[in-house]
Design an enzyme around this catalytic site. Structure first.
Site, PDB file in Angstrom:
ATOM      1  N   ASP A   1      33.878  34.227  51.110  1.00 35.32           N
ATOM      2  CA  ASP A   1      35.331  34.454  51.194  1.00 35.32           C
ATOM      3  C   ASP A   1      35.778  35.519  50.196  1.00 35.32           C
ATOM      4  O   ASP A   1      34.976  35.996  49.394  1.00 35.32           O
ATOM      5  CB  ASP A   1      36.082  33.141  50.943  1.00 35.32           C
ATOM      6  CG  ASP A   1      35.967  32.683  49.499  1.00 35.32           C
ATOM      7  OD1 ASP A   1      34.896  32.867  48.873  1.00 35.32           O
ATOM      8  OD2 ASP A   1      36.956  32.158  48.964  1.00 35.32           O
TER       9      ASP A   1
ATOM     10  N   TRP B   1      24.904  37.279  43.478  1.00 36.43           N
ATOM     11  CA  TRP B   1      26.318  37.391  43.869  1.00 36.43           C
ATOM     12  C   TRP B   1      26.560  36.645  45.177  1.00 36.43           C
ATOM     13  O   TRP B   1      25.601  36.324  45.890  1.00 36.43           O
ATOM     14  CB  TRP B   1      26.730  38.869  44.006  1.00 36.43           C
ATOM     15  CG  TRP B   1      28.158  39.062  43.628  1.00 36.43           C
ATOM     16  CD1 TRP B   1      29.217  39.289  44.455  1.00 36.43           C
ATOM     17  CD2 TRP B   1      28.690  39.007  42.303  1.00 36.43           C
ATOM     18  NE1 TRP B   1      30.379  39.376  43.717  1.00 36.43           N
ATOM     19  CE2 TRP B   1      30.079  39.199  42.409  1.00 36.43           C
ATOM     20  CE3 TRP B   1      28.137  38.785  41.030  1.00 36.43           C
ATOM     21  CZ2 TRP B   1      30.926  39.190  41.284  1.00 36.43           C
ATOM     22  CZ3 TRP B   1      28.973  38.780  39.923  1.00 36.43           C
ATOM     23  CH2 TRP B   1      30.343  38.983  40.063  1.00 36.43           C
TER      24      TRP B   1
ATOM     25  N   GLU C   1      44.567  40.186  35.434  1.00 36.94           N
ATOM     26  CA  GLU C   1      44.321  39.427  36.665  1.00 36.94           C
ATOM     27  C   GLU C   1      45.181  38.167  36.700  1.00 36.94           C
ATOM     28  O   GLU C   1      45.762  37.822  37.727  1.00 36.94           O
ATOM     29  CB  GLU C   1      42.841  39.056  36.739  1.00 36.94           C
ATOM     30  CG  GLU C   1      42.462  38.291  37.996  1.00 36.94           C
ATOM     31  CD  GLU C   1      40.995  37.887  37.977  1.00 36.94           C
ATOM     32  OE1 GLU C   1      40.623  36.983  37.196  1.00 36.94           O
ATOM     33  OE2 GLU C   1      40.206  38.477  38.745  1.00 36.94           O
TER      34      GLU C   1
ATOM     35  N   GLU D   1      34.819  35.100  46.725  1.00 41.21           N
ATOM     36  CA  GLU D   1      33.378  35.231  46.498  1.00 41.21           C
ATOM     37  C   GLU D   1      32.711  33.929  46.091  1.00 41.21           C
ATOM     38  O   GLU D   1      31.713  33.922  45.390  1.00 41.21           O
ATOM     39  CB  GLU D   1      33.098  36.299  45.427  1.00 41.21           C
ATOM     40  CG  GLU D   1      34.009  37.499  45.496  1.00 41.21           C
ATOM     41  CD  GLU D   1      33.544  38.655  44.642  1.00 41.21           C
ATOM     42  OE1 GLU D   1      33.782  38.613  43.435  1.00 41.21           O
ATOM     43  OE2 GLU D   1      32.925  39.581  45.181  1.00 41.21           O
ATOM     44  N   GLU D   2      33.285  32.832  46.527  1.00 42.14           N
ATOM     45  CA  GLU D   2      32.774  31.546  46.058  1.00 42.14           C
ATOM     46  C   GLU D   2      32.159  30.672  47.139  1.00 42.14           C
ATOM     47  O   GLU D   2      31.223  29.931  46.863  1.00 42.14           O
ATOM     48  CB  GLU D   2      33.905  30.758  45.379  1.00 42.14           C
ATOM     49  CG  GLU D   2      34.351  31.386  44.092  1.00 42.14           C
ATOM     50  CD  GLU D   2      35.556  30.709  43.478  1.00 42.14           C
ATOM     51  OE1 GLU D   2      35.854  30.981  42.305  1.00 42.14           O
ATOM     52  OE2 GLU D   2      36.214  29.906  44.164  1.00 42.14           O
TER      53      GLU D   2
END
Ligand SMILES: *[C@@H]1O[C@H](CO)[C@@H](O)[C@H](O)[C@H]1NC(C)=O
Ligand SMILES: *[C@@H]1O[C@H](CO)[C@@H](O)[C@H](O)[C@H]1NC(C)=O
Ligand SMILES: *[C@@H]1O[C@H](CO)[C@@H](O)[C@H](O)[C@H]1NC(C)=O
Ligand SMILES: *[C@@H]1O[C@H](CO)[C@@H](O)[C@H](O)[C@H]1NC(C)=O
Ligand SMILES: *[C@@H]1O[C@H](CO)[C@@H](O)[C@H](O)[C@H]1NC(C)=O
Ligand SMILES: *[C@@H]1O[C@H](CO)[C@@H](O)[C@H](O)[C@H]1NC(C)=O
Ligand SMILES: *[C@@H]1O[C@H](CO)[C@@H](O)[C@H](O)[C@H]1NC(C)=O
Ligand SMILES: *[C@@H]1O[C@H](CO)[C@@H](O)[C@H](O)[C@H]1NC(C)=O
Length: 626
Positions: free
Chosen positions: A206, A150, A436, A209-210
């Site tokens: 960030d 992750w 989403e 999550e990238e």
């Protein structure tokens, strides 16, 4: 929420794209007022249905655990993220303060659950001694650690969680429950503020999550958390470790400005132009209706924020980026996504961002209304020209000769806000559920995780602001003062399990970081994991094995590596395993290896203290050709 560049996931995305189903849309032609009146209730129920232990959509979630979405496949969001949960709770705490007292049990459960989660040792580390584990972005629904690969750590989570808990603490204090705040909630908050003060000046992933670097949304929330914490500590008569970092965090926040907009991510090379919803979402999180527009806390009505908003929204007006926005007038809302280079699910509009734009504008309107004036400068002029073509660099005051224009600008900004709600409305299915994303091409069908908690929460928050319901103020002129020069600083945190809130009294476990490196030739689609006999390594359970990274893999050096914090001093037995494609069984090495984890170094929790150089020993895999 994250783009994992594994072939498996990419094929999942293609599948998800193809299987997006047409759904009946919300009755067309209904007014925004009527839509909000109905949808607000649906959205609030949607949030509560995703919270354990009784949430009807999330059986298996522990008490107070906020699940991101009930979706378990394509994508699997059946986890709890510290960020999503904290933002959601902030809105529930607002709702409680506006009179919905039935929500108190959810908030109490949340605090209890977070106190325990703080002590769960995870791949980012533990609570003790360094607080590193607080940067872990997500956990399993039952509150156990998540071991998969992750984007970690993420440093906005502790800040957001403390902001929510501090607001609730102030509410309890206003009801005379100061003792409870001090004994039960403050110890949870204190850990998060310690973490924020210690790591604000370190890179992390960030909110999407990238990318790992420094991120506007994270910095802005970190600043607010430390200011909120300073005030609460003073009320309680306790000291706040980390809070003294606030002025430097604020100083750093200003440096994201590039002359036209705030570059969302800095301190890294990301191959992006930096236009990102990140910044707008930061501003609505830091909103204080009583703050002046020139406050260095960077409120929605700040000239630079308005310029940033204009650049961000106009980026998505481009029909070659978002065909669904073709032909929309420049003073009308459009569908908005995360950032223009986004490829996750092919990069579509998000409900929470489109609704966030409405909230941002309602916030700014509220601030101009409190102040009775709108000061337009060269930076904000392009924004105002979209609303009011005759706008000039001037102050429009409700008490003087530009009062008519002042009122017209306010009305235009409110109508602009409503038009973003109308975009979300046009893509809301008849049952009111909010996924989403919705597709960037007509007819804008919902896509990706269904019933996303954050989408619902964003709707409730937007509806509060539109109805003139604002959370308590948090800024003061003193807290917004900038140091003369910015400096790289950090304050060592102090961490302890919040036992008063139900956390187990975990011992201090010192960890040392080991870099495992193994040469293992693999075929495309095959992955290497590390498994072993310690709990850090999953105790030989393949479901908890540690994924290794192949980002440095070349034909000269087929390197797989993993940098893992392990319990210091422990002797571990471990081996590498191959995960095969097409449902073929895993392949184990022919041998078990042993290693002694080095003693830990105070303050050196993330330094590599030992590295291995090994090569795969055993059978190799073959692609199944599926
Ligand atoms: C969950 O259900 C139990 C049993 O009915 C109840 O005591 C508890 O208050 C409920 N929790 C929430 C958050 O509704
Ligand atoms: C740390 O703070 C300094 C001073 O504001 C800044 O120049 C630097 O980019 C920051 N680094 C990180 C990773 O936050
Ligand atoms: C904001 O404006 C007020 C009044 O115009 C001024 O007194 C104050 O110094 C300004 N603050 C900042 C941070 O620029
Ligand atoms: C804008 O300015 C033009 C030219 O001065 C004027 O004719 C027009 O009425 C103005 N529009 C508004 C909305 O004030
Ligand atoms: C991977 O490559 C990068 C860039 O060359 C290097 O900085 C890093 O140390 C490498 N990582 C490992 C584990 O070899
Ligand atoms: C793991 O294996 C090593 C080497 O055999 C042993 O010393 C250690 O006690 C084992 N740890 C556990 C938790 O069983
Ligand atoms: C490695 O250790 C595990 C647990 O003791 C054992 O089940 C397995 O057979 C061992 N593997 C080899 C190749 O010795
Ligand atoms: C792994 O590959 C590198 C590059 O070829 C080599 O230098 C290193 O010795 C190899 N390690 C082992 C244990 O074979």
């Amino acid at each position: 929420m994250i783009l994992q560049l594994s072939p498996r996931l990419l094929s999942g995305l293609v599948l998800a794209w193809q299987t997006a189903v047409a759904v009946a849309e919300w009755p067309q032609g209904e007014t925004v007022d009527a839509f909000i009146a109905t949808e607000r209730e649906i959205a609030l129920k949607g949030v509560l249905a995703n919270i354990g232990p009784n949430g009807t959509k999330v059986p298996g979630a522990a008490a107070g655990i906020v699940i991101a979405s009930p979706s378990k496949t394509d994508p699997n969001y059946f986890y709890t993220w510290t960020r999503d949960a904290a933002l959601t709770l902030k809105t529930l705490i607002d709702e409680l303060e506006f009179g919905n007292t039935g929500l108190q049990v959810y908030i109490e459960d949340y605090i209890h659950a977070q106190a325990i989660l703080q002590t769960v040792t995870n791949p980012s580390g533990g609570l003790l001694p360094s607080g590193a584990g607080l940067g872990e972005p997500k956990y399993n629904a039952d509150g156990t650690r998540y071991n998969g690969n992750w984007g970690r750590p993420q440093r906005d989570g502790p800040a957001l969680r403390s902001i929510a808990m501090i607001q609730y603490s102030n509410y309890l204090i206003s009801k005379g429950e100061t003792g409870k705040v001090k004994d039960v909630i403050w110890p949870v908050i204190s850990n998060d503020l310690s973490y924020t003060g210690q790591y604000w000046n370190s890179t992390g992933f960030d909110l999407w999550e990238e990318v790992s670097g420094s991120s506007f949304f994270t910095t802005q929330n970190q600043y607010r958390a430390l200011v909120d914490g300073t005030a609460l500590a003073k009320t309680l008569g306790v000291s706040c470790t980390g809070c003294d970092q606030a002025p430097q965090v604020l100083c750093f926040l200003q440096t994201y400005w590039n002359g036209k907009y705030f570059t969302a991510n800095i301190n890294g090379n990301f191959g992006r132009n930096g236009v990102d919803a990140n910044v707008m979402l930061g501003a609505i999180s830091a909103f204080d209706v009583n703050a002046p527009c020139n406050s260095s806390t960077l409120q929605p009505c700040h000239s630079r924020m308005l310029s940033n908003f204009n650049v961000f929204v106009n980026t998505f007006r481009d029909p070659s980026l978002y065909p669904i926005n073709a032909g929309v007038a420049p003073n009308r809302g459009v569908a908005l996504g995360r950032y223009p280079e986004d490829t996750y699910y092919s990069g579509n509009p998000w409900y929470l961002i489109t609704l966030g734009a409405a909230e941002f504008l309602y916030d700014a309107v509220a601030q101009w209304t409190v102040q009775g004036r709108i000061a337009i400068d060269a930076t904000s002029l392009p924004f105002f020209r979209t609303l009011y073509p005759n706008a000039t660099i001037a102050t429009y005051d409700k008490r003087c000769k530009r009062s008519t224009a002042y009122r017209q600008i306010l009305a235009a900004a409110s109508a602009y806000a409503d038009s973003f709600v109308a975009v979300a409305q046009a893509h809301t299915p008849a049952d009111g559920s909010l996924a989403e994303q919705f597709l960037k091409t007509a007819p804008g069908t919902p896509i990706s995780a269904a019933a996303l908690t954050w989408s619902f929460a964003s709707f409730v928050s937007m509806a509060h602001r539109r109805a003139g319901k604002f959370p308590p103020s948090w800024t003061t002129p003193a807290t917004s003062a900038l140091p003369a020069t910015c400096a790289a600083t950090s304050a060592k945190g102090s961490y302890a399990p919040a036992t008063g809130a139900g956390a187990p009294d975990v011992p201090s476990v010192c960890t040392s970081t080991v870099l495992f490196r193994v040469n293992a030739t693999t075929y495309y689609g095959e992955n290497i994991y590390l498994t072993g006999n310690s709990s850090d390594l999953g105790a030989w359970d393949l479901g908890s094995a540690q994924p290794m990274q192949s980002s440095n893999y070349t034909s000269e050096r087929p390197l797989w590596f993993a940098k893992l914090p392990l319990t210091a001093g422990e002797t571990i037995s471990y081996s590498y395993v191959r995960e095969e494609d097409c449902g073929q069984p895993w392949i184990w090495e022919d041998r078990n290896r042993t290693l002694v984890v080095p003693a830990c170094v105070e303050g050196g929790e993330t330094e590599v203290l030992l590295e291995t150089d090994e090569k795969w020993e055993g059978e190799v895999g073959r692609g199944g050709g599926c």
